[in-house]
Design an enzyme around this catalytic site. Structure first.
Site, PDB file in Angstrom:
ATOM      1  N   GLN A   1    -108.828  82.363 -27.357  1.00 14.97           N
ATOM      2  CA  GLN A   1    -109.190  81.630 -26.146  1.00 14.97           C
ATOM      3  C   GLN A   1    -108.004  81.471 -25.201  1.00 14.97           C
ATOM      4  O   GLN A   1    -108.015  80.610 -24.322  1.00 14.97           O
ATOM      5  CB  GLN A   1    -109.741  80.252 -26.509  1.00 14.97           C
ATOM      6  CG  GLN A   1    -111.082  80.331 -27.219  1.00 14.97           C
ATOM      7  CD  GLN A   1    -111.653  78.939 -27.449  1.00 14.97           C
ATOM      8  OE1 GLN A   1    -112.050  78.265 -26.509  1.00 14.97           O
ATOM      9  NE2 GLN A   1    -111.687  78.509 -28.685  1.00 14.97           N
TER      10      GLN A   1
ATOM     11  N   ARG B   1    -119.278  78.090 -25.149  1.00 17.39           N
ATOM     12  CA  ARG B   1    -119.558  76.725 -24.680  1.00 17.39           C
ATOM     13  C   ARG B   1    -120.998  76.328 -25.002  1.00 17.39           C
ATOM     14  O   ARG B   1    -121.357  75.159 -24.969  1.00 17.39           O
ATOM     15  CB  ARG B   1    -119.362  76.585 -23.154  1.00 17.39           C
ATOM     16  CG  ARG B   1    -117.969  76.806 -22.586  1.00 17.39           C
ATOM     17  CD  ARG B   1    -116.915  76.065 -23.316  1.00 17.39           C
ATOM     18  NE  ARG B   1    -116.300  76.926 -24.304  1.00 17.39           N
ATOM     19  CZ  ARG B   1    -115.568  76.464 -25.328  1.00 17.39           C
ATOM     20  NH1 ARG B   1    -115.366  75.189 -25.486  1.00 17.39           N
ATOM     21  NH2 ARG B   1    -115.037  77.296 -26.206  1.00 17.39           N
TER      22      ARG B   1
ATOM     23  N   ASP C   1    -103.422  69.817 -28.052  1.00 16.23           N
ATOM     24  CA  ASP C   1    -104.672  70.596 -28.099  1.00 16.23           C
ATOM     25  C   ASP C   1    -104.504  71.862 -27.253  1.00 16.23           C
ATOM     26  O   ASP C   1    -103.652  71.900 -26.360  1.00 16.23           O
ATOM     27  CB  ASP C   1    -105.820  69.735 -27.539  1.00 16.23           C
ATOM     28  CG  ASP C   1    -107.193  70.238 -28.008  1.00 16.23           C
ATOM     29  OD1 ASP C   1    -107.251  71.275 -28.697  1.00 16.23           O
ATOM     30  OD2 ASP C   1    -108.201  69.589 -27.679  1.00 16.23           O
ATOM     31  N   GLU C   2    -105.300  72.869 -27.496  1.00 18.18           N
ATOM     32  CA  GLU C   2    -105.270  74.115 -26.705  1.00 18.18           C
ATOM     33  C   GLU C   2    -103.862  74.701 -26.637  1.00 18.18           C
ATOM     34  O   GLU C   2    -103.400  75.134 -25.584  1.00 18.18           O
ATOM     35  CB  GLU C   2    -105.789  73.861 -25.275  1.00 18.18           C
ATOM     36  CG  GLU C   2    -107.128  73.149 -25.187  1.00 18.18           C
ATOM     37  CD  GLU C   2    -108.327  74.071 -25.387  1.00 18.18           C
ATOM     38  OE1 GLU C   2    -108.117  75.277 -25.604  1.00 18.18           O
ATOM     39  OE2 GLU C   2    -109.457  73.564 -25.345  1.00 18.18           O
TER      40      GLU C   2
ATOM     41  N   LYS D   1    -111.423  71.803 -33.851  1.00 15.61           N
ATOM     42  CA  LYS D   1    -109.995  71.588 -33.661  1.00 15.61           C
ATOM     43  C   LYS D   1    -109.734  70.266 -32.937  1.00 15.61           C
ATOM     44  O   LYS D   1    -108.897  69.474 -33.345  1.00 15.61           O
ATOM     45  CB  LYS D   1    -109.382  72.746 -32.856  1.00 15.61           C
ATOM     46  CG  LYS D   1    -109.423  74.075 -33.578  1.00 15.61           C
ATOM     47  CD  LYS D   1    -108.737  75.171 -32.798  1.00 15.61           C
ATOM     48  CE  LYS D   1    -109.420  75.478 -31.472  1.00 15.61           C
ATOM     49  NZ  LYS D   1    -110.792  75.979 -31.600  1.00 15.61           N
ATOM     50  N   THR D   2    -110.460  70.067 -31.854  1.00 15.16           N
ATOM     51  CA  THR D   2    -110.274  68.831 -31.102  1.00 15.16           C
ATOM     52  C   THR D   2    -110.722  67.638 -31.948  1.00 15.16           C
ATOM     53  O   THR D   2    -110.126  66.566 -31.909  1.00 15.16           O
ATOM     54  CB  THR D   2    -111.058  68.903 -29.779  1.00 15.16           C
ATOM     55  OG1 THR D   2    -110.623  70.062 -29.067  1.00 15.16           O
ATOM     56  CG2 THR D   2    -110.808  67.684 -28.923  1.00 15.16           C
TER      57      THR D   2
HETATM   58  P1  ATP Z   1    -112.946  74.715 -28.733  1.00 14.83           P
HETATM   59  O1  ATP Z   1    -112.252  75.872 -29.353  1.00 14.83           O
HETATM   60  O2  ATP Z   1    -114.063  75.143 -27.879  1.00 14.83           O
HETATM   61  O3  ATP Z   1    -112.010  73.747 -28.108  1.00 14.83           O
HETATM   62  P2  ATP Z   1    -112.984  72.987 -31.044  1.00 14.83           P
HETATM   63  O4  ATP Z   1    -112.486  73.807 -32.172  1.00 14.83           O
HETATM   64  O5  ATP Z   1    -112.046  72.041 -30.424  1.00 14.83           O
HETATM   65  O6  ATP Z   1    -113.654  73.937 -29.968  1.00 14.83           O
HETATM   66  P3  ATP Z   1    -114.686  70.712 -31.319  1.00 14.83           P
HETATM   67  O7  ATP Z   1    -114.976  70.540 -29.879  1.00 14.83           O
HETATM   68  O8  ATP Z   1    -113.739  69.785 -31.967  1.00 14.83           O
HETATM   69  O9  ATP Z   1    -114.256  72.220 -31.580  1.00 14.83           O
HETATM   70  O10 ATP Z   1    -116.034  70.708 -32.168  1.00 14.83           O
HETATM   71  C1  ATP Z   1    -117.185  71.431 -31.742  1.00 14.83           C
HETATM   72  C2  ATP Z   1    -118.442  70.641 -32.024  1.00 14.83           C
HETATM   73  O11 ATP Z   1    -118.699  70.615 -33.404  1.00 14.83           O
HETATM   74  C3  ATP Z   1    -118.329  69.198 -31.577  1.00 14.83           C
HETATM   75  O12 ATP Z   1    -119.574  68.769 -31.079  1.00 14.83           O
HETATM   76  C4  ATP Z   1    -117.980  68.480 -32.868  1.00 14.83           C
HETATM   77  O13 ATP Z   1    -118.386  67.137 -32.837  1.00 14.83           O
HETATM   78  C5  ATP Z   1    -118.781  69.278 -33.890  1.00 14.83           C
HETATM   79  N1  ATP Z   1    -118.176  69.245 -35.243  1.00 14.83           N
HETATM   80  C6  ATP Z   1    -116.957  69.669 -35.601  1.00 14.83           C
HETATM   81  N2  ATP Z   1    -116.750  69.508 -36.917  1.00 14.83           N
HETATM   82  C7  ATP Z   1    -117.865  68.958 -37.436  1.00 14.83           C
HETATM   83  C8  ATP Z   1    -118.282  68.556 -38.746  1.00 14.83           C
HETATM   84  N3  ATP Z   1    -117.487  68.674 -39.824  1.00 14.83           N
HETATM   85  N4  ATP Z   1    -119.507  68.040 -38.864  1.00 14.83           N
HETATM   86  C9  ATP Z   1    -120.335  67.917 -37.804  1.00 14.83           C
HETATM   87  N5  ATP Z   1    -120.013  68.276 -36.550  1.00 14.83           N
HETATM   88  C10 ATP Z   1    -118.790  68.789 -36.353  1.00 14.83           C
HETATM   89 MG    MG Z   2    -111.255  71.894 -28.485  1.00 13.11          MG
END
Ligand code: ATP
Ligand code: MG
Length: 663
Positions: free
Chosen positions: A259, A617, A228-229, A29-30
């Site tokens: 979350q 995490r 975000d969040e 997402k981030t």
């Molecule tokens: P959270 O809910 O914990 O905030 P999030 O959904 O924001 O998580 P991110 O932090 O954006 O998730 O991504 C999690 C990890 O996966 C990061 O290290 C990111 O670089 C990696 N990632 C996300 N998408 C891809 C992709 N398509 N290919 C490779 N790595 C990815």
């Molecule tokens: Mg995130």
């Protein structure tokens, strides 16, 4: 743009209109937010027209770093070739809600009858005001403590309730007293030209509501808003977002209802679920692949969160197959738990080429980290306590900041903090007399300190003390125009002989030295700040410190970059990731927290989501532990294993779980 799966790509390619990304932990997402900002820029959206909002400073900094990697430039991080001040002009704004509100209020708060140079009260300031108010309305400590008053006030504020509404809602005697206190508290704040953290959001909301022109002006600053969040927005934040995005409608929010961990701060997961109602033409994108954690860890996370009955079922599949099974350990007491966690980390540091920054120790309450700090120190491992008793909560820092505040806008809380620090013979009684007159006759306290306004009757000794203080501050103020902020700070610290205060309190040379270096770090932070700005001001510096902003907090940031083991609460860990994670203190009463147990319906599910945040995490290795006894008021008591341990291991196929069946 590579490194995106089809669903992520779809979200990133949706460059206008309302967009909701609803997806589980670690699904990117981030990443979508940062890639989308980069894409907007590539498509010609001026950088300064983009606003990204997150919840913690740490998350904001991470986002800035990820963005820098994508679009170059600096976005507030250092670049040795250019002066930072030049760069920040045309960069996207990445900010927390609170910093965003400070910036808006500093421009227009006058419309609400507050001075533009309003002070932002921190916890300590709030406590002394609360204490004073309870004294004024003659509420004994037994009936309501300052902390409890603040707890109620903050609860109401997070729900956007004012004192009158609070009064109508209050049921118990304590609540009723608190509502009375609330009204006074708010009056006093305004009288002093001050706001607290919750006010930052509430006043911004009010400003937008009552002054459409201001709302328009602020909304016009940006063409794109990304949040975000989003699951943790409270009502004010929600309204602020709506107010800012109403016209351009280019609003992208991302979040995960599983979350949501700030319901106790008034966050309503409903906001994310109702997004499609508010913006009927919203595009909704779901992400299902978790790229962060191994399959073994995801399996645990999914098992745990399924115990929450009211949730939107989401798919979360691991993009990284296999992996080591999570480990569950049971230790005799909290000291052993800490020592074993630290031993495990130091073994793994040597074994797998891991670095300290690859490890995090996550806990639920602020009483937990102490034994871990002790063990880490003994093992001589670098660590950083994120968001705990921060650097800026230390006495020396608070004292010096209060002095700096005097150079700018002397407010009562700052004056009271340092009026007799270092001691200048001004006793409690004299201070109360001054305060009394300020409250009753509205004579600014600083005018009395300086003798511009008539002082209450004081002894010769007290008069001398007040004169000394006024002289020290006013001498520096009078030459302020010719000196940098850093020079002013140095002069003032020198003139008031702050060193004598440290020598008075600490007798060990080592202590004295380390405390003095704390003062030095404040001056360093001021220097960093001053060098990075075109128009540095003391008020702005102090604001940033209070909000824990990146530059001001640079010492902490530097430490983190220095490669240290992270020690933090699960709340603070939201959005972050680490190769190896230790979740400690999995006991009933800690996680789930005691308070939540009184409210099984809402409390425990929220704690479960918090545990889910902790578990997700971990990238490769997850260790959870509990201790069979834990000290309370110095006495060891038996504990009960957390229900989450049983839930996590519902599948009962983990041999590592065997150790945890003693009870
Ligand atoms: P959270 O809910 O914990 O905030 P999030 O959904 O924001 O998580 P991110 O932090 O954006 O998730 O991504 C999690 C990890 O996966 C990061 O290290 C990111 O670089 C990696 N990632 C996300 N998408 C891809 C992709 N398509 N290919 C490779 N790595 C990815
Ligand atoms: Mg995130």
């Amino acid at each position: 743009m590579s490194g995106l799966n089809a669903a992520q790509q779809e979200a990133v390619d949706t460059l206008s209109g309302p967009l909701l990304v609803l997806a589980g932990a670690g699904t990117g997402k981030t990443r979508v937010i940062t890639f989308r900002i980069a894409k907007l820029i590539k498509h010609g959206v001026p950088r300064h027209k983009i606003l990204g909002v997150t919840f913690t400073n740490k998350a904001a900094n991470e986002m800035k770093e990820r963005l820098t990697g994508l679009i170059g430039g600096s976005i507030g991080t250092k670049n040795k070739y250019k002066k930072k001040a030049e760069q920040s002009e045309n960069e996207p704004t990445i900010s927390t809600f609170h910093s965003l509100c400070v910036r808006i209020l500093r421009r227009r708060i006058e419309k609400l009858g507050y001075p533009l140079k309003f002070a932002i009260y921190n916890r300590g300031d709030q406590e002394s005001l609360a204490r004073q108010i309870l004294r004024e309305i003659r509420v004994p400590d037994k009936a309501l403590k300052p902390n409890q008053l603040l707890f109620h006030i903050s609860n109401w504020k997070c729900k956007s309730l004012n004192a009158k509404q609070a009064m109508m809602q209050s049921e118990s005697d304590a609540q009723h007293l608190a509502a009375v206190g609330f009204e006074r508290y708010q009056k006093q704040l305004k009288l002093r030209g001050a706001v607290d953290f919750d006010d930052l959001l509430l006043l911004t909301e009010q400003l937008f509501r009552e002054h459409p022109d201001v709302r328009q002006e602020e909304a016009d600053r940006f063409d794109h808003l990304l949040v975000d969040e989003y699951q943790d927005t409270n009502t004010s934040q929600y309204r602020i977002v709506k107010a800012l995005a109403g016209e351009h409608r280019n609003l992208c929010v991302v979040g995960d209802d599983d979350q949501s961990i700030y319901a106790w701060r008034g966050a309503e997961v409903e906001h994310i679920l109702a997004f499609a109602k508010d913006w009927p033409d919203a595009k909704v994108v779901r992400l299902e692949e978790n790229y962060r954690s191994t399959e073994a860890i995801i399996k645990y996370a999914n098992t745990l969160i399924r115990f929450n009955s009211t949730r939107h079922d989401k798919v979360l599949v691991a993009a990284r197959p296999g992996g080591e099974l999570p480990i569950i350990n049971q230790w005799e007491d909290e000291t052993q738990e800490a020592e074993e966690v630290v031993r495990s980390i130091s073994n793994r540091l040597n074994l797998h080429g891991r670095e300290p920054r690859d490890f995090a120790i996550l806990f639920r309450t602020n009483e937990q980290p102490r034994p871990f700090e002790t063990a880490l120190r003994e093992a001589k491992l670098p660590y950083i306590l994120v968001g705990g008793m921060s650097f800026f909560d230390r006495k020396e820092v608070k004292d010096v900041l209060a002095y700096l505040r005097l150079l700018d806008e002397p407010d009562e809380v700052s004056i009271l903090r340092i009026i007799n620090t270092p001691p200048r013979g001004i006793g409690k009684k004299s201070i109360e007399n001054l305060l009394d007159r300020t409250v009753r006759e509205k004579v600014p306290m600083w005018d009395m300190v300086c003798g511009y306004a008539e002082r209450p009757k004081v002894t010769a000794r007290v008069k001398q003390g007040l004169d000394q203080l006024a002289a020290a501050v006013n001498e520096v103020r009078s030459v302020a125009g010719n000196h940098s902020l850093v020079d002013q700070a140095r002069m003032l610290i020198d003139k008031i002989d702050y060193k004598s205060e440290i020598d008075r309190i600490y007798s060990e040379p080592d202590d004295r030295e380390s405390r003095w270096s704390v003062v030095e770090q404040v001056v360093n932070a001021l220097a960093d700040y001053e060098q990075s700005r075109k128009k540095p001001t003391m008020t702005n510096f102090l604001d940033r410190l209070l909000l824990g902003d990146q530059d001001a907090n640079s010492d902490k940031e530097k430490q983190l970059k220095k490669n240290a083991i992270a020690l933090m609460t699960m709340h603070a860990a939201k959005g972050l990731e680490f190769p190896e994670v230790y979740i400690v203190g999995l006991e009933e009463g800690i996680l789930p927290h005691q308070r939540s147990l009184e409210d099984d319906e809402a409390g425990v599910p929220e704690e479960r989501r918090l545990c889910y945040v902790g578990v997700t995490r971990a990238e490769e290795r997850l260790t959870m532990s509990m201790s069979l006894t834990r000290k309370k008021w110095g006495k060891a008591r038996e504990t009960i294993p957390s229900r989450f341990l049983y839930e996590l291991t519902d599948q009962a196929d983990n041999p590592n779980y065997a150790k945890c069946s003693k009870r």
